[in-house]
Motif scaffolding. Structure first.
Motif, PDB file in Angstrom:
ATOM      1  N   ILE A  95     -58.275   1.063  -3.307  1.00 47.96           N
ATOM      2  CA  ILE A  95     -57.845   1.196  -4.702  1.00 47.96           C
ATOM      3  C   ILE A  95     -58.572   2.364  -5.361  1.00 47.96           C
ATOM      4  N   ILE A  96     -59.880   2.463  -5.096  1.00 49.60           N
ATOM      5  CA  ILE A  96     -60.670   3.552  -5.684  1.00 49.60           C
ATOM      6  C   ILE A  96     -60.138   4.911  -5.226  1.00 49.60           C
ATOM      7  N   CYS A  97     -59.705   4.987  -3.973  1.00 49.14           N
ATOM      8  CA  CYS A  97     -59.231   6.264  -3.428  1.00 49.14           C
ATOM      9  C   CYS A  97     -57.996   6.795  -4.154  1.00 49.14           C
ATOM     10  N   THR A  98     -57.247   5.915  -4.815  1.00 50.28           N
ATOM     11  CA  THR A  98     -56.063   6.397  -5.532  1.00 50.28           C
ATOM     12  C   THR A  98     -56.433   7.244  -6.745  1.00 50.28           C
ATOM     13  N   THR A  99     -57.697   7.159  -7.187  1.00 49.17           N
ATOM     14  CA  THR A  99     -58.121   8.010  -8.309  1.00 49.17           C
ATOM     15  C   THR A  99     -58.136   9.484  -7.915  1.00 49.17           C
ATOM     16  N   GLU A 100     -57.967   9.747  -6.626  1.00 47.34           N
ATOM     17  CA  GLU A 100     -57.838  11.135  -6.167  1.00 47.34           C
ATOM     18  C   GLU A 100     -56.680  11.826  -6.872  1.00 47.34           C
ATOM     19  N   SER A 101     -55.587  11.076  -7.099  1.00 44.92           N
ATOM     20  CA  SER A 101     -54.430  11.666  -7.774  1.00 44.92           C
ATOM     21  C   SER A 101     -54.757  11.995  -9.227  1.00 44.92           C
ATOM     22  N   VAL A 102     -55.619  11.183  -9.858  1.00 42.97           N
ATOM     23  CA  VAL A 102     -56.027  11.448 -11.242  1.00 42.97           C
ATOM     24  C   VAL A 102     -56.843  12.740 -11.303  1.00 42.97           C
ATOM     25  N   ILE A 106     -56.115  -8.473  -6.849  1.00 39.14           N
ATOM     26  CA  ILE A 106     -54.655  -8.476  -6.707  1.00 39.14           C
ATOM     27  C   ILE A 106     -54.005  -7.773  -7.894  1.00 39.14           C
ATOM     28  N   PHE A 107     -54.494  -8.081  -9.095  1.00 38.64           N
ATOM     29  CA  PHE A 107     -53.963  -7.437 -10.298  1.00 38.64           C
ATOM     30  C   PHE A 107     -54.204  -5.933 -10.257  1.00 38.64           C
ATOM     31  N   ALA A 108     -55.391  -5.539  -9.770  1.00 45.25           N
ATOM     32  CA  ALA A 108     -55.736  -4.115  -9.669  1.00 45.25           C
ATOM     33  C   ALA A 108     -54.810  -3.389  -8.700  1.00 45.25           C
ATOM     34  N   ILE A 109     -54.424  -4.060  -7.618  1.00 44.35           N
ATOM     35  CA  ILE A 109     -53.511  -3.453  -6.641  1.00 44.35           C
ATOM     36  C   ILE A 109     -52.169  -3.124  -7.294  1.00 44.35           C
ATOM     37  N   PHE A 110     -51.616  -4.091  -8.024  1.00 47.48           N
ATOM     38  CA  PHE A 110     -50.324  -3.867  -8.699  1.00 47.48           C
ATOM     39  C   PHE A 110     -50.444  -2.781  -9.779  1.00 47.48           C
ATOM     40  N   LEU A 111     -51.547  -2.784 -10.519  1.00 42.94           N
ATOM     41  CA  LEU A 111     -51.767  -1.761 -11.532  1.00 42.94           C
ATOM     42  C   LEU A 111     -51.834  -0.372 -10.906  1.00 42.94           C
ATOM     43  N   SER A 112     -52.558  -0.284  -9.787  1.00 42.81           N
ATOM     44  CA  SER A 112     -52.740   0.995  -9.118  1.00 42.81           C
ATOM     45  C   SER A 112     -51.412   1.542  -8.602  1.00 42.81           C
ATOM     46  N   ILE A 113     -50.604   0.688  -7.971  1.00 45.49           N
ATOM     47  CA  ILE A 113     -49.301   1.114  -7.449  1.00 45.49           C
ATOM     48  C   ILE A 113     -48.381   1.531  -8.592  1.00 45.49           C
ATOM     49  N   ALA A 114     -48.424   0.784  -9.700  1.00 44.62           N
ATOM     50  CA  ALA A 114     -47.619   1.161 -10.877  1.00 44.62           C
ATOM     51  C   ALA A 114     -48.067   2.515 -11.421  1.00 44.62           C
ATOM     52  N   GLY A 115     -49.386   2.736 -11.444  1.00 39.77           N
ATOM     53  CA  GLY A 115     -49.913   4.019 -11.914  1.00 39.77           C
ATOM     54  C   GLY A 115     -49.494   5.167 -11.021  1.00 39.77           C
ATOM     55  N   ILE A 116     -49.530   4.933  -9.716  1.00 43.83           N
ATOM     56  CA  ILE A 116     -49.105   5.973  -8.762  1.00 43.83           C
ATOM     57  C   ILE A 116     -47.641   6.334  -8.989  1.00 43.83           C
ATOM     58  N   LEU A 117     -46.811   5.308  -9.208  1.00 42.67           N
ATOM     59  CA  LEU A 117     -45.388   5.553  -9.449  1.00 42.67           C
ATOM     60  C   LEU A 117     -45.180   6.392 -10.708  1.00 42.67           C
ATOM     61  N   LEU A 118     -45.896   6.069 -11.768  1.00 42.55           N
ATOM     62  CA  LEU A 118     -45.749   6.805 -13.031  1.00 42.55           C
ATOM     63  C   LEU A 118     -46.201   8.260 -12.900  1.00 42.55           C
ATOM     64  N   LEU A 131     -53.685   3.828 -15.868  1.00 44.30           N
ATOM     65  CA  LEU A 131     -53.533   2.599 -15.076  1.00 44.30           C
ATOM     66  C   LEU A 131     -54.340   2.680 -13.778  1.00 44.30           C
ATOM     67  N   ILE A 132     -54.279   3.832 -13.101  1.00 41.79           N
ATOM     68  CA  ILE A 132     -55.017   4.004 -11.847  1.00 41.79           C
ATOM     69  C   ILE A 132     -56.519   3.894 -12.088  1.00 41.79           C
ATOM     70  N   THR A 133     -56.994   4.546 -13.144  1.00 39.45           N
ATOM     71  CA  THR A 133     -58.420   4.502 -13.464  1.00 39.45           C
ATOM     72  C   THR A 133     -58.865   3.084 -13.798  1.00 39.45           C
ATOM     73  N   PHE A 134     -58.065   2.387 -14.602  1.00 43.21           N
ATOM     74  CA  PHE A 134     -58.399   1.010 -14.967  1.00 43.21           C
ATOM     75  C   PHE A 134     -58.387   0.105 -13.740  1.00 43.21           C
ATOM     76  N   ALA A 135     -57.408   0.330 -12.846  1.00 40.57           N
ATOM     77  CA  ALA A 135     -57.313  -0.472 -11.626  1.00 40.57           C
ATOM     78  C   ALA A 135     -58.536  -0.278 -10.734  1.00 40.57           C
ATOM     79  N   ALA A 136     -59.054   0.957 -10.706  1.00 39.80           N
ATOM     80  CA  ALA A 136     -60.225   1.246  -9.869  1.00 39.80           C
ATOM     81  C   ALA A 136     -61.485   0.572 -10.408  1.00 39.80           C
ATOM     82  N   VAL A 137     -61.551   0.413 -11.727  1.00 40.39           N
ATOM     83  CA  VAL A 137     -62.738  -0.174 -12.364  1.00 40.39           C
ATOM     84  C   VAL A 137     -62.653  -1.698 -12.434  1.00 40.39           C
ATOM     85  N   LEU A 138     -61.443  -2.226 -12.583  1.00 38.98           N
ATOM     86  CA  LEU A 138     -61.228  -3.652 -12.830  1.00 38.98           C
ATOM     87  C   LEU A 138     -61.935  -4.595 -11.850  1.00 38.98           C
TER      88      LEU A 138
END
Length: 297
Positions: A248-255, A129-141, A279-286
């Protein structure tokens, strides 16, 4: 311990596929102006079918008889893939890149969580759950630099793309253990390619004749990359990994896209983009921390 290690291997395959997905934008730029959106799709998927057939004919990939009950799922995957391409094309046509990316990736995560719970009764722990919020915050940034005017229709296409991607993952998980991943993707392309051709005619796209030039060379490499990326992605789900964590891992595509843009096109990486990527990278690993510790022990 073996189960945790096997599951982790599945997530790694999804991550490696995401790296390749992240450079799709580079291929798109290289062929832009020569091949249009749906023309690119039907030629790329058509070439993928040919490459897959070669692998099957020379015996590298073993063909398995398709079960009648799976035919409908393969058809649905093909339609979803086509509609995903259609949604993405219109989303980026009607919206600034930032908003389109934020909505698409966010809905990919949310859709993956919802569909994972509905179809596979997946459970998400506190780390997830924490990783989901981190990932969305990272995408926004990472998207802040290109936010602009809002368009309702474009937003709906962006949301649709995210939902289509998560549905694709659900079906991939459902049938990935029954056939080789190359065979699955080839069958999906057999549906996607003609549907994309029809859309290219509807949108009156110019279909260039074959000739030996750099654009055709790049689209051939694009097709090979697409085959490898989807092979790894579908194979990853054969390890029965969680759809939600894969989302969540798929969002690292943007990175990967940000890094590729910096290395190849010298695009500027702002401070907010950098923080978003972290944030996205950390969320994918968390979510994998407990598994990593169990494997080491």
């Amino acid at each position: 311990m073996a189960s945790n290690k096997t599951e982790f291997q599945g997530y790694l395959l999804v991550f490696f596929s995401t790296i390749i997905y992240g450079i799709y934008g580079i291929f798109t730029r290289l062929i832009n102006g020569y091949f249009q959106s749906f023309t690119t799709s039907f030629i790329r998927e058509g070439l993928t079918v040919l490459f897959s057939l070669v692998l099957i004919l020379i015996g590298i990939i073993k063909w398995k008889k398709i079960q009648r009950s799976d035919i409908k799922w393969l058809i649905v995957m093909g339609i979803i893939s086509t509609m995903g391409n259609f949604s993405l094309y219109n989303a980026y046509s009607l919206l600034p890149v930032g908003i389109a990316s934020f909505l698409s990736y966010s809905l990919t995560i949310i859709g993956s969580v919802v569909f994972g719970i509905i179809f596979f009764k997946e459970k998400i722990g506190r780390l997830g759950i924490f990783a989901i919020f981190l990932s969305i915050a990272g995408i926004l940034l990472t998207s802040l630099g290109s936010l602009g005017n809002f368009n309702v229709i474009g937003a709906l296409f962006s949301i649709g793309f995210g939902i289509f991607i998560s549905l694709y993952a659900v079906i991939a998980k459902k049938i990935s253990g029954s056939y080789d991943s190359v065979q699955i993707y080839m069958l999906v392309c057999l549906i996607t390619s003609p549907l994309s051709f029809i859309l290219s005619l509807i949108f009156k796209e110019n279909i260039p004749a074959f000739e030996f030039n750099s654009s055709w060379m790049w689209i051939v490499l694009f097709a090979i990359s697409a085959l490898v990326a989807n092979m790894l992605y579908i194979k990853g789900f054969s390890y029965k990994i969680n759809v939600s964590i894969a989302g969540i891992i798929c969002t690292t595509e943007s990175v990967v896209a940000v890094i590729a843009g910096y290395l190849i096109y010298s695009e500027v990486i702002t401070f907010t983009t950098l923080i978003g990527c972290i944030l996205i990278t950390f969320a994918a690993v968390l979510p994998h921390f407990p598994t990593l510790f169990k494997i080491k022990s």
